[in-house]
Enzyme design. Structure first.
Site, PDB file in Angstrom:
ATOM      1  N   ARG A   8     -10.624 -11.422   1.125  1.00  0.00           N
ATOM      2  CA  ARG A   8     -11.501 -12.426   0.499  1.00  0.00           C
ATOM      3  C   ARG A   8     -10.851 -13.804   0.504  1.00  0.00           C
ATOM      4  O   ARG A   8     -11.530 -14.820   0.502  1.00  0.00           O
ATOM      5  CB  ARG A   8     -11.852 -11.968  -0.921  1.00  0.00           C
ATOM      6  CG  ARG A   8     -10.664 -11.804  -1.808  1.00  0.00           C
ATOM      7  CD  ARG A   8     -10.917 -10.883  -2.987  1.00  0.00           C
ATOM      8  NE  ARG A   8     -10.998  -9.483  -2.592  1.00  0.00           N
ATOM      9  CZ  ARG A   8     -11.212  -8.477  -3.437  1.00  0.00           C
ATOM     10  NH1 ARG A   8     -11.377  -8.728  -4.728  1.00  0.00           N
ATOM     11  NH2 ARG A   8     -11.283  -7.236  -3.021  1.00  0.00           N
TER      12      ARG A   8
ATOM     13  N   LYS B 298       0.842  -1.194   0.000  1.00  0.00           N
ATOM     14  CA  LYS B 298       0.000   0.000   0.000  1.00  0.00           C
ATOM     15  C   LYS B 298       0.881   1.248   0.000  1.00  0.00           C
ATOM     16  O   LYS B 298       1.855   1.309   0.743  1.00  0.00           O
ATOM     17  CB  LYS B 298      -0.897   0.017   1.252  1.00  0.00           C
ATOM     18  CG  LYS B 298      -2.038  -0.985   1.210  1.00  0.00           C
ATOM     19  CD  LYS B 298      -2.939  -0.845   2.427  1.00  0.00           C
ATOM     20  CE  LYS B 298      -4.026  -1.909   2.465  1.00  0.00           C
ATOM     21  NZ  LYS B 298      -5.049  -1.734   1.417  1.00  0.00           N
TER      22      LYS B 298
HETATM   23  N1  BES Z   1      -8.346  -3.905   4.053  1.00  0.00           N
HETATM   24  C1  BES Z   1      -8.479  -3.394   2.736  1.00  0.00           C
HETATM   25  C2  BES Z   1      -9.783  -2.620   2.524  1.00  0.00           C
HETATM   26  C3  BES Z   1      -9.928  -1.329   3.275  1.00  0.00           C
HETATM   27  C4  BES Z   1      -9.600  -0.134   2.680  1.00  0.00           C
HETATM   28  C5  BES Z   1     -10.468  -1.302   4.546  1.00  0.00           C
HETATM   29  C6  BES Z   1      -9.760   1.045   3.359  1.00  0.00           C
HETATM   30  C7  BES Z   1     -10.632  -0.116   5.243  1.00  0.00           C
HETATM   31  C8  BES Z   1     -10.285   1.060   4.639  1.00  0.00           C
HETATM   32  C9  BES Z   1      -8.461  -4.543   1.736  1.00  0.00           C
HETATM   33  O1  BES Z   1      -7.706  -5.643   2.077  1.00  0.00           O
HETATM   34  C10 BES Z   1      -7.867  -3.999   0.491  1.00  0.00           C
HETATM   35  O2  BES Z   1      -6.728  -3.687   0.488  1.00  0.00           O
HETATM   36  N2  BES Z   1      -8.687  -3.891  -0.536  1.00  0.00           N
HETATM   37  C11 BES Z   1      -8.256  -3.382  -1.781  1.00  0.00           C
HETATM   38  C12 BES Z   1      -8.805  -4.312  -2.833  1.00  0.00           C
HETATM   39  C13 BES Z   1      -8.187  -4.122  -4.174  1.00  0.00           C
HETATM   40  C14 BES Z   1      -6.751  -4.530  -4.166  1.00  0.00           C
HETATM   41  C15 BES Z   1      -8.968  -4.970  -5.143  1.00  0.00           C
HETATM   42  C16 BES Z   1      -8.826  -1.981  -1.923  1.00  0.00           C
HETATM   43  O3  BES Z   1      -9.918  -1.719  -1.439  1.00  0.00           O
HETATM   44  O4  BES Z   1      -8.130  -1.137  -2.505  1.00  0.00           O
HETATM   45 MN    MN Z   2      -5.675  -5.463   1.497  1.00  0.00          MN
END
Ligand code: BES
Ligand code: MN
Ligand code: ZN
Length: 483
Positions: A337, A263
């Site tokens: 997921r 990230k």
């Molecule tokens: N834990 C995150 C989602 C999230 C984002 C929770 C912001 C709380 C606040 C999840 O694991 C994630 O990283 N999701 C990605 C998915 C993408 C890679 C398809 C996202 O939401 O960017």
């Molecule tokens: Mn994630």
């Protein structure tokens, strides 16, 4: 802290008095059962326009002994028991912060709203919660606690039910607020064991060796990049003759760095909160036990730390989940997921009457619905309606989202495996839900709550303190309570 019922004449001898008023009450003060001196004070304040009972407003007035706090509920046509709960919490919070120990809460004029005792119990528990255990306590920072709350209604059973709801939410918040250096999957498992011991729950923990023999390839893949190994945690609350069997599944990513698809900058901040679903499940198990519900409840937590590292799972990897389906990884940051896929298989094998999963799953859901409403995906209308009803009763807003979309379903397919773990940006929350659906047993009623966005609050408001919210606990407990 105790809640005691008193009559109005006893009330005036306390250090502080909290009165909740709707805008219309200010015009009909004569109808309120209050001491005449108090009515006179309020009348003056209203006539001078110092207080109009607008929603969210409050006013403190020093009296000869103690203080009077007025809190506004807004217009009566819009008032409901959840607005009352928020207002009570805010009122009790400011009274506590002003160093009062005993407070009398006047609410009997609001008796037309069912569940007053419940929300008073809930507010009394939640008002003093803050995540402050790492702050040095000195004269500049002192936490507060109220000793007792006196009130002009008599609903002791409802007080204690509300207090149980509050304690469940606080349990979840307290864990979710802990940073990743404190809560690892192993520590989360230890916390679950402690809870199991306290409430006599069955508890089974699968460590990495057991996970291997149980073929939970997706959970293992996500956990591989971290030196803190993954865990699957299974708690069981089982009364003698349960009327239903429900499984609650939680995403327990103790820290989500994104993995090799790391990230960027600020996106990693608050990712200690990626275990909120799992923390909620523990809070719910506590609540179910304290309420003594007559339902068999399984709490299943999929715990892992998503880290880059020499052994981390990689884009292009193909892994196999517990139900045999193969998954091509195209983004290691779509890890929630994956861990949930194995947990949903375990839940489905129990043949429950319903499965509910809770997960901080997609940023897309927060983009769609904002930070105060969670996404609800359900494959069964009866379950959906029950959950939406509980959500409304307890003031946790959800929005039902679609599970039918032929284009997004098509995009789940991989050229090399059964599924890919990540699709295009558009419809990201629906893609994730459809992915989870691949691991839910046939003919199983299933609800998925995407609580990304609602899991953390930037600032204090209503019943919420800064930080973890435990959003989801109230709705689920209410649903279970009414089965
Ligand atoms: N834990 C995150 C989602 C999230 C984002 C929770 C912001 C709380 C606040 C999840 O694991 C994630 O990283 N999701 C990605 C998915 C993408 C890679 C398809 C996202 O939401 O960017
Ligand atoms: Mn994630
Ligand atoms: Zn995540």
């Amino acid at each position: 802290m105790q809640i005691k019922s008193v009559n109005e004449s006893q009330a005036s001898s306390l250090d502080s008095l909290l009165i909740l008023l709707r805008e219309e009450d200010c015009e009909n003060l004569a109808n309120l059962e209050l001491a005449q001196e108090l009515k006179d004070v309020i009348k003056t304040l209203v006539s001078r326009k110092d207080f109009k009972a607008k929603k969210g407003t409050s006013l403190r007035v020093p009296l000869v002994e103690g203080s009077l706090y007025l809190a506004g509920l807004g217009k009566s046509e819009k008032c409901n028991v959840n607005i009352i709960r928020d207002s009570l919490t805010q009122g009790l919070r400011s009274i506590g912060r002003a160093n009062n120990k005993n407070v009398c809460v006047i609410v009997s004029h609001l008796k037309e709203y069912n569940g007053l005792g419940f929300v008073l119990g809930e507010a009394s528990g939640l008002c003093s919660y803050t995540f402050d255990k790492y702050k040095t306590k000195d004269k500049d920072y002192e936490p507060f606690a109220l000793d007792s709350i006196f009130t002009d209604i008599n609903e002791s059973e409802e007080f204690s039910r509300g207090q149980i709801f509050a304690a469940s939410q606080i349990y979840s918040r307290e864990l979710a607020n802990e940073p990743g250096c404190v809560i690892t999957p192993e520590i989360l498992a230890a916390k679950a064991q402690e809870l199991a011991k306290e409430y006599n729950l069955e508890c089974e923990i699968w460590d990495e060796k057991r996970l291997e023999s149980e073929r939970t390839g997706a959970l293992l893949a996500v956990g591989r990049g971290s030196k803190n190994p993954p865990r699957l945690i299974h708690l069981i609350y089982k009364p003698v003759n349960p009327v239903k069997k429900i499984a609650i599944v939680g995403k327990g990513i103790t820290f989500d760095s994104g993995g090799l698809n790391i990230k960027p900058d600020n996106y990693m901040l608050t990712m200690k909160g990626d275990k909120t679903g799992a923390c909620n499940v523990l809070g719910i198990m506590k609540g179910v036990s304290e309420l003594g519900l007559n339902i068999e409840v399984h709490g299943i937590l999929a715990a892992a730390e998503n880290m880059p590292g020499g052994n981390a799972y990689k884009p292009d990897d193909i892994i196999r989940a517990r139900n045999g389906k193969t998954i091509e990884i195209n983004n290691t940051d779509a890890e929630g997921r994956l861990v949930l896929s194995d947990a949903l298989c375990v839940a489905s094998e129990l043949k429950p009457d319903a499965i509910i999963d809770m997960a901080t799953l997609t940023g897309a859901c927060a983009v769609a619905l904002g930070k105060h409403r969670a996404g609800l995906f359900v494959n069964n209308d009866e379950l959906a309606n029950k959950l939406l009803d509980s959500s409304q009763r307890r003031g946790e807003p959800y929005w039902r989202m679609p599970l039918e979309d032929e284009f997004i379903s098509e995009s789940l397919k991989s050229p090399y495996a059964d599924l890919v773990n990540c699709g295009e940006r558009y419809g990201g929350a629906i893609f994730a839900a459809l992915f989870l659906n691949e691991f839910v047993g046939e003919n199983t009623a299933w609800a998925h709550m995407d609580i990304a966005g609602t899991d953390f609050n930037d600032k204090e408001y209503g019943v919420y303190s800064k930080g973890a919210s435990a959003f989801g606990v109230r709705t689920c407990l209410d649903y279970l309570m009414r089965l």
